[in-house]
Design an enzyme around this catalytic site. Structure first.
Site, PDB file in Angstrom:
ATOM      1  N   SER A 105       0.013  -1.848   2.627  1.00 24.43           N
ATOM      2  CA  SER A 105      -0.321  -0.554   3.223  1.00 24.43           C
ATOM      3  C   SER A 105       0.926   0.175   3.730  1.00 24.43           C
ATOM      4  O   SER A 105       1.841   0.450   2.966  1.00 24.43           O
ATOM      5  CB  SER A 105      -1.352  -0.778   4.340  1.00 24.43           C
ATOM      6  OG  SER A 105      -1.884   0.431   4.785  1.00 24.43           O
ATOM      7  N   HIS A 111      -2.691   1.349  -1.464  1.00 26.25           N
ATOM      8  CA  HIS A 111      -4.074   1.846  -1.468  1.00 26.25           C
ATOM      9  C   HIS A 111      -4.141   3.196  -0.761  1.00 26.25           C
ATOM     10  O   HIS A 111      -3.206   3.582  -0.043  1.00 26.25           O
ATOM     11  CB  HIS A 111      -5.022   0.835  -0.812  1.00 26.25           C
ATOM     12  CG  HIS A 111      -4.723   0.567   0.641  1.00 26.25           C
ATOM     13  ND1 HIS A 111      -4.944   1.488   1.631  1.00 26.25           N
ATOM     14  CD2 HIS A 111      -4.219  -0.521   1.259  1.00 26.25           C
ATOM     15  CE1 HIS A 111      -4.597   0.986   2.794  1.00 26.25           C
ATOM     16  NE2 HIS A 111      -4.142  -0.233   2.603  1.00 26.25           N
TER      17      HIS A 111
END
Length: 241
Positions: free
Chosen positions: A125, A148
């Site tokens: 992330s 993501h």
């Protein structure tokens, strides 16, 4: 006169013990230490990004965190210090606060000192911008990186303005990663929105060499390679000066 030398030895030993104690406390509390006992005689600041990156809200005590309000002053001190020659960044994080993580990445990227990052376990992330924020980056063969879309915790208002805000944050992250790595924005967005790799979720997981092949990380390697590269970069900077 004969008593002065032993007294100096006692004071010297006491000072050494106090310095060791402070160093141990610094490692325990902040995951930071200055590496200086090397043959090159370089002073390298070791900084770790471990667990979840804590931002404007405090996380539960049982959660392992990196507090960005602790790291920012240290980064400023590194830039200001004439004694620190370089920065070694060790990363093993599941991500965390987007704003705090991006602020740390921007701060690291703007340092004038040579800097190298090493992804040891995970750099997921918002950990991705941190991994690419240095001058050169490494990942161990079993290290993973997950790309993501931006997620938000808590109540989300289903309005066009909310989705535009999400898109703005995501564009900032994609722009930073693209600027500090060899991955194009379009490819990053493709990996962010990919289905099938992460169960019940969007995104892409890259393991070791995959991150290098995609151009996200510069090289596969461990602490030895990271240290050698940083020493070389420090020497080159000193030669220029």
């Amino acid at each position: 006169m004969q008593n002065k030398e032993p007294q100096k030895d006692i004071e010297g030993n006491k000072q050494e013990k106090e310095e060791e104690k402070l160093k141990d406390e610094k490692i325990s509390e902040y995951g930071q230490v200055t590496l200086e006992k090397n043959k090159e005689q370089h002073r390298i600041h070791l900084l770790t990004i471990i667990g979840e990156i804590e931002g404007h809200e405090c996380l539960p005590q049982q959660t392992k965190t990196t507090k960005y309000e602790h790291v920012l002053p240290q980064l400023a001190a590194i830039e200001d210090s004439s004694e620190i020659d370089g920065l070694l960044l060790l990363i093993n994080t599941v991500g965390g606060d987007v704003s705090a993580g991006l602020a740390l990445a921007e701060m690291i990227a703007s340092l004038s000192k040579p800097k190298v990052s090493l992804v040891l376990g995970d750099s997921h992330s918002i950990g991705v911008p941190l991994a690419v924020s240095t001058d050169w980056s490494f990942i161990v063969p079993t290290g993973t990186m997950i790309i993501h879309p931006v997620r938000m915790n808590g109540t989300v208002i289903g309005a066009p303005q909310t989705y535009e805000y999400f898109k703005l944050i995501q564009d900032r992250i994609v722009g930073f990663i693209s600027e500090h790595s060899n991955v194009k924005k379009r490819r990053l967005e493709e990996m962010m929105m990919k289905t099938g790799i992460l169960t019940k979720d969007l995104g892409t997981i890259l393991v070791g060499q995959d991150a290098v092949t995609e151009g996200l990380i510069d090289e596969v390697g461990g602490i030895r390679e990271a240290m050698n590269t940083l020493h070389t970069m420090i020497e080159k900077q000193k030669e220029k000066k």
